[in-house]
Scaffold this active site. Structure first.
Site, PDB file in Angstrom:
ATOM      1  N   LYS A   1       0.844  -1.212   0.000  1.00  0.00           N
ATOM      2  CA  LYS A   1       0.000   0.000   0.000  1.00  0.00           C
ATOM      3  C   LYS A   1       0.875   1.256   0.000  1.00  0.00           C
ATOM      4  CE  LYS A   1      -1.586   1.678   4.039  1.00  0.00           C
ATOM      5  NZ  LYS A   1      -1.359   3.110   4.327  1.00  0.00           N
ATOM      6  N   ASN A   2       1.886   1.280   0.880  1.00  0.00           N
ATOM      7  CA  ASN A   2       2.666   2.510   1.053  1.00  0.00           C
ATOM      8  C   ASN A   2       3.669   2.739  -0.072  1.00  0.00           C
ATOM      9  OD1 ASN A   2       1.173   3.032   3.255  1.00  0.00           O
ATOM     10  ND2 ASN A   2       2.745   2.512   4.753  1.00  0.00           N
TER      11      ASN A   2
ATOM     12  N   ARG B   1      -5.035  10.953   3.535  1.00  0.00           N
ATOM     13  CA  ARG B   1      -3.978  11.940   3.733  1.00  0.00           C
ATOM     14  C   ARG B   1      -2.842  11.762   2.735  1.00  0.00           C
ATOM     15  NH1 ARG B   1      -2.564  13.615   7.879  1.00  0.00           N
ATOM     16  NH2 ARG B   1      -0.385  13.590   7.281  1.00  0.00           N
TER      17      ARG B   1
ATOM     18  N   CYS C   1      -4.716  12.930  12.169  1.00  0.00           N
ATOM     19  CA  CYS C   1      -5.485  11.676  12.106  1.00  0.00           C
ATOM     20  C   CYS C   1      -5.374  11.029  13.489  1.00  0.00           C
ATOM     21  CB  CYS C   1      -4.940  10.766  11.006  1.00  0.00           C
ATOM     22  SG  CYS C   1      -3.437   9.929  11.468  1.00  0.00           S
TER      23      CYS C   1
ATOM     24  N   ARG D   1       0.563  14.907  12.542  1.00  0.00           N
ATOM     25  CA  ARG D   1       1.052  14.639  11.177  1.00  0.00           C
ATOM     26  C   ARG D   1       1.162  15.911  10.312  1.00  0.00           C
ATOM     27  NH1 ARG D   1      -1.110   9.014   9.288  1.00  0.00           N
ATOM     28  NH2 ARG D   1       0.792   9.116   8.056  1.00  0.00           N
TER      29      ARG D   1
ATOM     30  N   ILE E   1       2.857  18.795   7.735  1.00  0.00           N
ATOM     31  CA  ILE E   1       3.544  18.607   6.443  1.00  0.00           C
ATOM     32  C   ILE E   1       4.622  19.681   6.250  1.00  0.00           C
ATOM     33  CG2 ILE E   1       1.581  17.455   5.300  1.00  0.00           C
ATOM     34  CD1 ILE E   1       1.130  20.234   3.858  1.00  0.00           C
ATOM     35  N   ASP E   2       5.086  20.259   7.365  1.00  0.00           N
ATOM     36  CA  ASP E   2       6.080  21.344   7.255  1.00  0.00           C
ATOM     37  C   ASP E   2       7.345  20.915   6.522  1.00  0.00           C
ATOM     38  OD1 ASP E   2       6.271  19.729   9.643  1.00  0.00           O
ATOM     39  OD2 ASP E   2       7.944  21.012  10.243  1.00  0.00           O
ATOM     40  N   LEU E   3       7.755  19.653   6.684  1.00  0.00           N
ATOM     41  CA  LEU E   3       9.004  19.212   6.026  1.00  0.00           C
ATOM     42  C   LEU E   3       8.807  19.050   4.520  1.00  0.00           C
ATOM     43  CD1 LEU E   3      10.262  16.623   8.664  1.00  0.00           C
ATOM     44  CD2 LEU E   3      10.728  19.079   8.516  1.00  0.00           C
TER      45      LEU E   3
ATOM     46  N   ASP F   1       4.771   0.890  11.921  1.00  0.00           N
ATOM     47  CA  ASP F   1       3.553   0.258  11.386  1.00  0.00           C
ATOM     48  C   ASP F   1       3.392  -1.176  11.863  1.00  0.00           C
ATOM     49  OD1 ASP F   1       3.626   1.913   8.131  1.00  0.00           O
ATOM     50  OD2 ASP F   1       3.078   2.587  10.140  1.00  0.00           O
TER      51      ASP F   1
ATOM     52  N   ILE G   1       7.905   7.335  16.827  1.00  0.00           N
ATOM     53  CA  ILE G   1       7.570   8.071  15.606  1.00  0.00           C
ATOM     54  C   ILE G   1       6.314   8.911  15.770  1.00  0.00           C
ATOM     55  CG2 ILE G   1       7.100   7.864  13.118  1.00  0.00           C
ATOM     56  CD1 ILE G   1       9.879   6.821  13.760  1.00  0.00           C
TER      57      ILE G   1
ATOM     58  N   ARG H   1      -8.497  -0.246   4.235  1.00  0.00           N
ATOM     59  CA  ARG H   1      -7.542   0.692   3.635  1.00  0.00           C
ATOM     60  C   ARG H   1      -6.184   0.044   3.431  1.00  0.00           C
ATOM     61  NH1 ARG H   1      -6.609   5.561   6.790  1.00  0.00           N
ATOM     62  NH2 ARG H   1      -5.440   5.951   4.908  1.00  0.00           N
TER      63      ARG H   1
HETATM   64  C1  EPZ Z   1       4.309   7.111   6.077  1.00  0.00           C
HETATM   65  O1  EPZ Z   1       3.547   8.174   6.639  1.00  0.00           O
HETATM   66  C2  EPZ Z   1       3.367   5.908   6.014  1.00  0.00           C
HETATM   67  N1  EPZ Z   1       2.224   6.221   5.149  1.00  0.00           N
HETATM   68  C3  EPZ Z   1       2.894   5.565   7.426  1.00  0.00           C
HETATM   69  O2  EPZ Z   1       2.112   4.384   7.330  1.00  0.00           O
HETATM   70  C4  EPZ Z   1       4.119   5.260   8.285  1.00  0.00           C
HETATM   71  O3  EPZ Z   1       3.690   5.014   9.616  1.00  0.00           O
HETATM   72  C5  EPZ Z   1       5.073   6.464   8.270  1.00  0.00           C
HETATM   73  O4  EPZ Z   1       5.427   6.780   6.912  1.00  0.00           O
HETATM   74  C6  EPZ Z   1       6.354   6.194   9.039  1.00  0.00           C
HETATM   75  O5  EPZ Z   1       7.006   5.071   8.507  1.00  0.00           O
HETATM   76  C7  EPZ Z   1       2.370   6.130   3.807  1.00  0.00           C
HETATM   77  O6  EPZ Z   1       3.438   5.830   3.307  1.00  0.00           O
HETATM   78  C8  EPZ Z   1       1.147   6.431   2.994  1.00  0.00           C
HETATM   79  P1  EPZ Z   1       6.458  10.461   8.119  1.00  0.00           P
HETATM   80  P2  EPZ Z   1       4.157   9.685   6.631  1.00  0.00           P
HETATM   81  O7  EPZ Z   1       6.395  11.711   7.327  1.00  0.00           O
HETATM   82  O8  EPZ Z   1       4.940   9.890   5.407  1.00  0.00           O
HETATM   83  C9  EPZ Z   1       6.690  13.851  11.439  1.00  0.00           C
HETATM   84  C10 EPZ Z   1       0.276   2.979   7.739  1.00  0.00           C
HETATM   85  O9  EPZ Z   1      -0.199   2.503   8.775  1.00  0.00           O
HETATM   86  N2  EPZ Z   1       6.577  14.795  10.308  1.00  0.00           N
HETATM   87  O10 EPZ Z   1       7.617   9.534   7.933  1.00  0.00           O
HETATM   88  O11 EPZ Z   1       3.031  10.610   6.934  1.00  0.00           O
HETATM   89  C11 EPZ Z   1       5.409  13.059  11.656  1.00  0.00           C
HETATM   90  O12 EPZ Z   1       4.500  13.790  12.467  1.00  0.00           O
HETATM   91  C12 EPZ Z   1       0.724   4.431   7.717  1.00  0.00           C
HETATM   92  O13 EPZ Z   1       0.446   2.356   6.668  1.00  0.00           O
HETATM   93  C13 EPZ Z   1       6.730  16.158  10.552  1.00  0.00           C
HETATM   94  O14 EPZ Z   1       6.943  16.584  11.681  1.00  0.00           O
HETATM   95  O15 EPZ Z   1       5.127   9.623   7.896  1.00  0.00           O
HETATM   96  C14 EPZ Z   1       5.905  11.808  12.334  1.00  0.00           C
HETATM   97  O16 EPZ Z   1       6.068  12.080  13.714  1.00  0.00           O
HETATM   98  C15 EPZ Z   1       0.480   5.130   9.043  1.00  0.00           C
HETATM   99  N3  EPZ Z   1       6.629  17.020   9.509  1.00  0.00           N
HETATM  100  C16 EPZ Z   1       7.290  11.591  11.698  1.00  0.00           C
HETATM  101  O17 EPZ Z   1       7.647  12.844  11.096  1.00  0.00           O
HETATM  102  C17 EPZ Z   1       6.406  16.587   8.222  1.00  0.00           C
HETATM  103  O18 EPZ Z   1       6.333  17.419   7.304  1.00  0.00           O
HETATM  104  C18 EPZ Z   1       7.305  10.519  10.608  1.00  0.00           C
HETATM  105  O19 EPZ Z   1       6.296  10.854   9.676  1.00  0.00           O
HETATM  106  C19 EPZ Z   1       6.241  15.202   7.991  1.00  0.00           C
HETATM  107  C20 EPZ Z   1       6.345  14.324   9.055  1.00  0.00           C
END
Ligand code: EPZ
Length: 427
Positions: free
Chosen positions: A22-23, A99, A123, A128, A130-132, A313, A335, A405
């Site tokens: 999925k991811n 998302r 969520c 979550r 998206i600043d980065l 995950d 995380i 999902r």
């Molecule tokens: C991806 O989410 C996956 N989703 C998530 O899987 C997975 O848990 C996550 O990566 C971590 O491995 C998809 O790939 C669709 P991150 P993502 O950006 O990209 C913080 C599932 O169950 N952050 O790596 O949203 C964030 O809050 C889902 O399949 C910022 O601060 O995760 C978190 O604490 C759930 N600013 C950490 O980074 C940002 O701009 C990691 O988030 C982005 C993230």
């Protein structure tokens, strides 16, 4: 709303086919926006999120055709063709449902010079932000504006420039958006502290197959030399390591033996190391891997981390399995700030779990009993299914749309290895 009913206590034995990831699918699909040519993805999982994403691509001008499944193929084959970008706006009512829609921001900006996406909001598992994502795009010259719940990104002169960005926190999605945007930028982009998940490697491989120039694939230092245009191709989605790990936990919690057909062991080392430490036997087979629990489970201390660490995950699924281990386990979720939504529901099934901030202590040796429980997020739902497989009596997991999902044909795959499980339509 549908629910899933399980009568626990069966030892699971047999083969489970592992679907496409999925991811990975959710970051490969938006790549089709980067070219006017056809991109065909094979081994796509049949999941609600994939369907929602193809509807979003249609909204933006991408036609999507799903081919009939060929005999012996598990996944779907979908051809996406975005000859023109008809709209550069990803609307709230679509982003709200999924998302991962934020992953059209980078490719649309790179292809059309501008992109407006509804902010995804938080969520169940956390805020979550998206600043980065936005900072990485700004490093490539994007001008970003936030207004009325939308983010609008514009590339001055219609094309991003190359730029360097070092991620303060490892982010899978931000790395993906940056990679897709950089592939068409004018010049070189370097990403430091980039995510290294296998799904990122899958994305890099698709982009390279489309003509992108990327070095450092699989490392945390990615170098992308942007090109004028990308082309179409056919690409197979990698197998889902989290689905495979989830069904491995089903073998663990029921004392069973399941062959995960199509699983890719190299993507799952942190998961299989955890399973082996808990006493499960992992055997490589010519079809994937077999996971067998032939004695009581040992307790573990597990801390989630970005790849190649133990995946967040898989935290909820391991917690469910460790409820029946012979001793006290310790889990740490580093995380996401709120990824213990499964704990109150597991407690209602007889689990003894204490949560202190980001840490959880699982007492073990629980005699789980069936109950009506509520799914809250995708992986929490799976942990309740796992507990139901081991619990005495009947468990009913409500709101299974969360499960749909991320787990294709869950009840079919589990009943094929001996689970007493059925979907009950809620009307
Ligand atoms: C991806 O989410 C996956 N989703 C998530 O899987 C997975 O848990 C996550 O990566 C971590 O491995 C998809 O790939 C669709 P991150 P993502 O950006 O990209 C913080 C599932 O169950 N952050 O790596 O949203 C964030 O809050 C889902 O399949 C910022 O601060 O995760 C978190 O604490 C759930 N600013 C950490 O980074 C940002 O701009 C990691 O988030 C982005 C993230």
């Amino acid at each position: 709303m549908d629910s899933i009913r399980i009568t626990g206590g069966n030892r699971l034995e047999g083969q489970i086919p592992i679907s496409g990831a999925k991811n990975s699918a959710l970051t490969l699909l938006p790549c089709a926006l980067l070219t006017s040519e056809k991109v065909t993805l094979t081994n796509l999982p049949r999941l609600a999120d994939v369907d929602n994403f193809s509807h979003l691509l249609n909204e933006l001008g991408g036609s999507t055709k799903v081919a009939a499944v060929k005999k012996g193929e598990i996944g779907r084959r979908m051809t996406i063709e975005a000859r023109e970008i008809a709209s550069t706006v990803a609307p709230y009512d679509m982003v709200r449902k999924m998302r991962a829609s934020i992953l059209v921001l980078g490719p649309m900006l790179a292809r059309a010079g501008e992109s407006t996406v509804s902010l995804p909001g938080g969520c169940a598992i956390g805020d979550r932000p998206i600043d980065l994502h936005l900072k990485a795009l700004e490093a490539m010259g994007a001008q970003i504006e936030l207004a009325a719940g939308y983010v609008k990104a514009v590339a001055p002169g219609g094309r991003l420039a190359g730029g360097d960005y070092s991620f303060p926190v490892v982010s899978v999605g931000a790395t993906e958006n940056a990679l897709m945007a950089a592939s068409l930028a004018a010049g070189r982009t370097q990403l430091f502290n980039a995510a290294r998940e296998p799904e990122i490697v899958d994305l890099c491989k698709l982009l390279v197959a489309m003509g992108a120039k990327i070095e450092g694939i699989g490392s945390s230092h990615l170098i992308i030399d942007g090109v004028e245009a990308l082309g179409g191709c056919t690409y197979e989605v990698m197998p889902d390591r989290i689905e495979a790990g989830s069904y491995a936990c089903a073998a663990g919690i029921t004392g069973g033996s399941i062959e995960l057909v199509g699983a890719r062991p190299a993507d799952m080392l942190a998961i299989t190391n955890g399973l082996a430490a808990a006493g499960l036997v992992i055997e490589m087979t010519d079809k994937g891997m077999r996971v067998t629990a032939d004695k009581s489970l040992k307790p573990l201390a597990v801390s989630t981390a970005p790849y190649p660490g133990f995946p967040t995950d898989m935290q909820a699924q391991f917690m469910a399995m460790l409820c029946v281990a012979d001793g006290q386990s310790f889990l740490e979720e580093t995380i996401f700030e709120n990824r213990y939504m499964h704990v109150p529901e597991l407690r209602r099934m007889g689990a003894d779990i204490e949560v202190h901030g980001r840490s959880a202590i699982v007492k073990g040796n629980a005699k789980l009993t069936g109950a009506k429980v509520m799914a809250t997020d995708l992986r929490a739902s799976m942990s309740l299914i796992l507990a139901g497989l081991a619990a005495e009596g009947e468990t009913e997991v409500m709101r299974v749309y969360h499960l749909d999902r991320g787990y294709e044909r869950l009840e079919e795959k589990l009943s094929a290895v001996g689970a007493t499980i059925e979907r009950v339509s809620g009307g």
